[in-house]
Design an enzyme around this catalytic site. Structure first.
Site, PDB file in Angstrom:
ATOM      1  N   LYS A  95       0.807  -1.228   0.000  1.00 56.69           N
ATOM      2  CA  LYS A  95       0.000   0.000   0.000  1.00 56.69           C
ATOM      3  C   LYS A  95       0.838   1.275   0.000  1.00 56.69           C
ATOM      4  CE  LYS A  95      -4.186  -1.837   0.186  1.00 56.69           C
ATOM      5  NZ  LYS A  95      -5.185  -1.634  -0.887  1.00 56.69           N
ATOM      6  N   GLU A 117      -9.736   5.697   3.097  1.00 54.92           N
ATOM      7  CA  GLU A 117     -10.509   4.591   3.668  1.00 54.92           C
ATOM      8  C   GLU A 117      -9.548   3.444   3.921  1.00 54.92           C
ATOM      9  OE1 GLU A 117      -9.367   2.726   0.199  1.00 54.92           O
ATOM     10  OE2 GLU A 117     -10.085   4.792   0.363  1.00 54.92           O
ATOM     11  N   SER A 384       1.492  -9.812  -0.691  1.00 53.78           N
ATOM     12  CA  SER A 384       1.148  -8.391  -0.641  1.00 53.78           C
ATOM     13  C   SER A 384       1.399  -7.735   0.702  1.00 53.78           C
ATOM     14  CB  SER A 384      -0.318  -8.198  -1.033  1.00 53.78           C
ATOM     15  OG  SER A 384      -1.161  -8.947  -0.173  1.00 53.78           O
TER      16      SER A 384
END
Length: 402
Positions: A95, A117, A384
């Site tokens: 991210k 969010e 991830s």
């Protein structure tokens, strides 16, 4: 509401085939136009990319390794498999790549207030991190159920100076957090930039987020060529909104010999209705500003998603994934909560790596089907994120089940 007409070609401005576009209140059109203009200017600015790449290297810690997971491969009969270690990024997931790119755009546009969010909390942590780095105000919306599941990440965000606003409406998860973030943006559009965390939302977000995450696939391609002298037979990644998957897929999309496999959350089973498999069991519709596949009832109302993984607990998916499925370029499978939980522990035992529950879905699919690439590998899996955030949840679940 504004809908942009689809243009010809697989990717044309705001669309991926028939998917994508903008379906937003008029109050957001100017902000989206401003963002699109800023990004188009930045794309042509070598200085922008130089700053981005220096920060990725010196602050985020890129390039992340491509690690050959021999014991994991042996578990499925000897398939050669590599893990793209996004879990080793600063903040613990992919991210940060997108959050960093978008905060540079926000600074370029003169926006001093950032909203986001978050579901699993990793995007919220990444956004809070880059806001701390640049001294920007940060508000993160998070479903109250996810606040409960991800207490560690809530504390991390607050420690970094962000305000975390729990959302009590709806299913109290990622969809509802996104709804509240959009309401905030409509109200404060003048000084606020909304850092969307995945390849969803109105144009230009799906393309913009993908481009910032594309570093994953660019590195992976170079690394697998160096390690094996060839491209992978397959690339596998978990898919919620789909940013880590698009990040690693994008470099390989033009290379037809590489199979692309996205793994969705089947929850308690696709047949039970308690799942988050939008591509496997959804239909085209509009959610959060774009046309893509989503979970909906016969009346077209969005239905609640379910996944053990907060980051996959979303009833829609990025429009480029919908296009890749519709065109046949990628296929999308699903993995249940139980399979993901088993894979969570299995990777820890086999490789000494605790994956995020999101990433555990991709590992679970490989454990189930990986032997089919035994004679044609190698396979690359996008890991991830890391599982520190999920350990307490998994421990509690194990204790509850004896």
């Amino acid at each position: 509401m504004r809908s942009l007409v689809a243009k010809a070609g697989p990717e044309s401005g705001d669309r991926f085939g028939e998917f994508g576009g903008r379906y937003v209140p008029e109050t957001l059109v100017a902000a989206l136009d401003e963002l699109e203009s800023a990004y188009e200017d930045a794309r042509k600015d070598a200085g922008f990319w130089e700053e981005f790449e220096v920060l990725l290297r010196d602050y985020v810690g890129r390039p992340t390794p491509l690690y050959r997971a021999s014991r994991l491969g042996d578990a499925v009969g000897g398939t050669t498999v590599y893990l793209k270690r996004e879990d080793l990024n600063h903040t613990g997931a992919h991210k940060i790549n997108n959050a960093l790119g978008q905060v540079l755009l926000a600074r370029r546009m003169g926006k001093r207030r950032i909203i986001a969010e978050t579901g699993a909390g990793q995007h919220g942590v990444a956004t809070a991190t880059v806001c701390a780095l640049f001294g920007l105000d940060c508000v993160v919306y998070m479903g109250a159920e996810d606040v409960r599941r991800q207490a560690l990440n809530v504390f991390r965000m607050e420690l970094l100076g962000a305000e975390v606003r729990p959302v009590e409406s709806g299913s109290r998860t990622l969809k509802d957090a996104t709804n509240e973030a959009i309401r905030d943006w409509v109200t404060n559009v003048g000084d606020t930039h909304y850092i969307i965390g995945s390849v969803v939302g109105p144009a230009p977000y799906p393309r913009l987020v993908r481009d910032f995450q594309a570093v994953i696939g660019k590195e992976a391609r170079q690394q697998i060529l160096a390690a094996e002298g060839r491209l992978p037979a397959a690339v596998i990644a978990c898919v919620g909104g789909g940013s880590n998957a698009m990040g690693i897929f994008h470099e390989f999309v033009p290379r037809a010999e590489v199979e692309l496999v996205g793994v969705e959350a089947a929850g308690e089973g696709v047949g039970t209705g308690r799942h988050a498999a939008s591509l496997s069991a959804g239909r085209p519709g509009v959610l959060h500003g774009c046309l893509s596949y989503l979970l909906q009832d016969d009346a077209g109302q969005v239905v609640e998603a379910h996944s053990i993984s907060a980051g996959l607990d979303y009833p829609g998916v990025g429009p480029e994934h919908a296009y890749l499925m519709a065109s046949g370029r990628a296929r999308y499978e699903s993995v249940t909560d139980a399979e993901a939980l088993e894979a969570f522990g299995e990777l820890a035992r086999l490789e000494g790596i605790i994956p995020a529950l999101e990433s555990a879905h991709a590992i679970a699919y490989f454990l189930r089907e990986g032997s089919c690439w035994r004679d044609v590998g190698p396979v690359v899996i996008s890991l991830s994120g890391r599982g520190d955030k999920d350990v307490a949840q998994v421990a509690a679940m194990r204790a509850a089940t004896g």
